[in-house]
Design a protein around this motif. Structure first.
Motif, PDB file in Angstrom:
ATOM      1  N   VAL A  37      60.848  59.121  37.886  1.00  0.00           N
ATOM      2  CA  VAL A  37      60.926  60.479  37.330  1.00  0.00           C
ATOM      3  C   VAL A  37      62.293  60.691  36.755  1.00  0.00           C
ATOM      4  O   VAL A  37      63.433  60.694  37.434  1.00  0.00           O
ATOM      5  CB  VAL A  37      60.717  61.609  38.503  1.00  0.00           C
ATOM      6  N   PRO A  38      62.487  60.427  35.426  1.00  0.00           N
ATOM      7  CA  PRO A  38      63.678  60.456  34.659  1.00  0.00           C
ATOM      8  C   PRO A  38      64.874  61.313  34.969  1.00  0.00           C
ATOM      9  O   PRO A  38      65.883  61.009  35.294  1.00  0.00           O
ATOM     10  CB  PRO A  38      63.326  60.152  33.212  1.00  0.00           C
ATOM     11  N   PHE A  39      64.363  62.461  35.169  1.00  0.00           N
ATOM     12  CA  PHE A  39      65.384  63.601  35.222  1.00  0.00           C
ATOM     13  C   PHE A  39      65.974  63.717  36.815  1.00  0.00           C
ATOM     14  O   PHE A  39      67.194  63.953  37.188  1.00  0.00           O
ATOM     15  CB  PHE A  39      64.868  65.220  35.121  1.00  0.00           C
ATOM     16  N   TYR A  40      64.837  63.167  37.671  1.00  0.00           N
ATOM     17  CA  TYR A  40      65.468  63.030  39.057  1.00  0.00           C
ATOM     18  C   TYR A  40      66.458  61.964  39.290  1.00  0.00           C
ATOM     19  O   TYR A  40      67.305  61.903  39.952  1.00  0.00           O
ATOM     20  CB  TYR A  40      64.203  62.925  40.180  1.00  0.00           C
ATOM     21  N   ASP A  41      66.228  60.787  38.495  1.00  0.00           N
ATOM     22  CA  ASP A  41      67.031  59.766  38.509  1.00  0.00           C
ATOM     23  C   ASP A  41      68.427  60.346  38.238  1.00  0.00           C
ATOM     24  O   ASP A  41      69.645  59.651  38.603  1.00  0.00           O
ATOM     25  CB  ASP A  41      66.582  58.740  37.446  1.00  0.00           C
ATOM     26  N   HIS A  42      68.410  60.864  37.227  1.00  0.00           N
ATOM     27  CA  HIS A  42      69.753  61.614  36.858  1.00  0.00           C
ATOM     28  C   HIS A  42      70.460  62.656  37.706  1.00  0.00           C
ATOM     29  O   HIS A  42      71.657  62.255  37.796  1.00  0.00           O
ATOM     30  CB  HIS A  42      69.374  62.522  35.299  1.00  0.00           C
TER      31      HIS A  42
END
Length: 202
Positions: A37-42
């Protein structure tokens, strides 16, 4: 003051997700996050950086249905790892607070490593809850993450959005404020002898 390494490595596997996570509370903020989940990674990378917690996460799940399970289950394991790494909490500052801006957004967080899970989370505009950040991460997930960490780490946490318009900025300001407050609370304070509670336990 404790000299035991404040680290933890945990895993969790269900029919909905699989999580592998390790952390070091006395790190430098190094992050290696892959949750699918890219935004969660961020957001988790920002948490690690600003709390000075080394954090490695490998998470997969049924994101073809929704990111909810993977995001929340990762936060559950993060909370459990924090609780384990803190040990008996001897020598910690215990309390921390921070105000963090991101352009037009401003968030405040207060953390008490109390052993009593409680979350107060206020100030987000109603539309934020339904907004898809990056096309996949709803604003509602921010509260779910704080709830899961708070409950499983045994923290008392107050997070307030003071102002904000852009959903990305709102979420990031909140995560960074929480990180900075947690950084202050987990800090080993040379002036603290033993466990900072009149009960003798946290």
């Amino acid at each position: 003051m404790t000299t035991t390494p404040r680290t933890a490595t945990l895993s969790r596997a269900t029919s909905e997700s699989s999580i592998e996570l390790s952390l070091n509370l006395d790190g430098t903020g190094t992050a290696d996050i892959q949750t699918s989940v890219p935004f969660y990674d961020h957001m988790l990378t920002a948490f690690a950086k600003h709390s000075l917690t080394d954090l490695t996460v490998r998470a997969t799940g049924d994101t073809e249905i929704d990111v909810h399970h993977t995001v929340e289950d990762t936060a559950i394991v993060l909370g459990q790892a924090i609780r384990q790494a803190l040990g008996d909490k001897s020598g910690i500052a215990r309390y921390g607070d921070a105000r963090v801006p991101l352009d037009e957004s401003l968030a405040e967080a207060v953390v008490d490593i109390s052993g009593r899970p409680f979350l107060v989370h206020t100030g987000e505009p109603e539309a934020f809850v339904y907004h898809l950040i990056g096309g996949h991460f709803t604003g509602a997930m921010v509260r779910h993450v704080f709830e899961a960490i708070t409950f499983h780490a045994g923290l008392t946490v107050h997070v307030e959005l003071i102002r904000g318009r852009d959903p990305h900025h709102i979420a990031e300001a909140e995560f960074k404020a929480f990180a900075r407050a947690f950084r202050a609370a987990k800090r080993l304070d040379p002036e603290v002898v033993g466990i900072p509670s009149t009960k003798g336990a946290l």
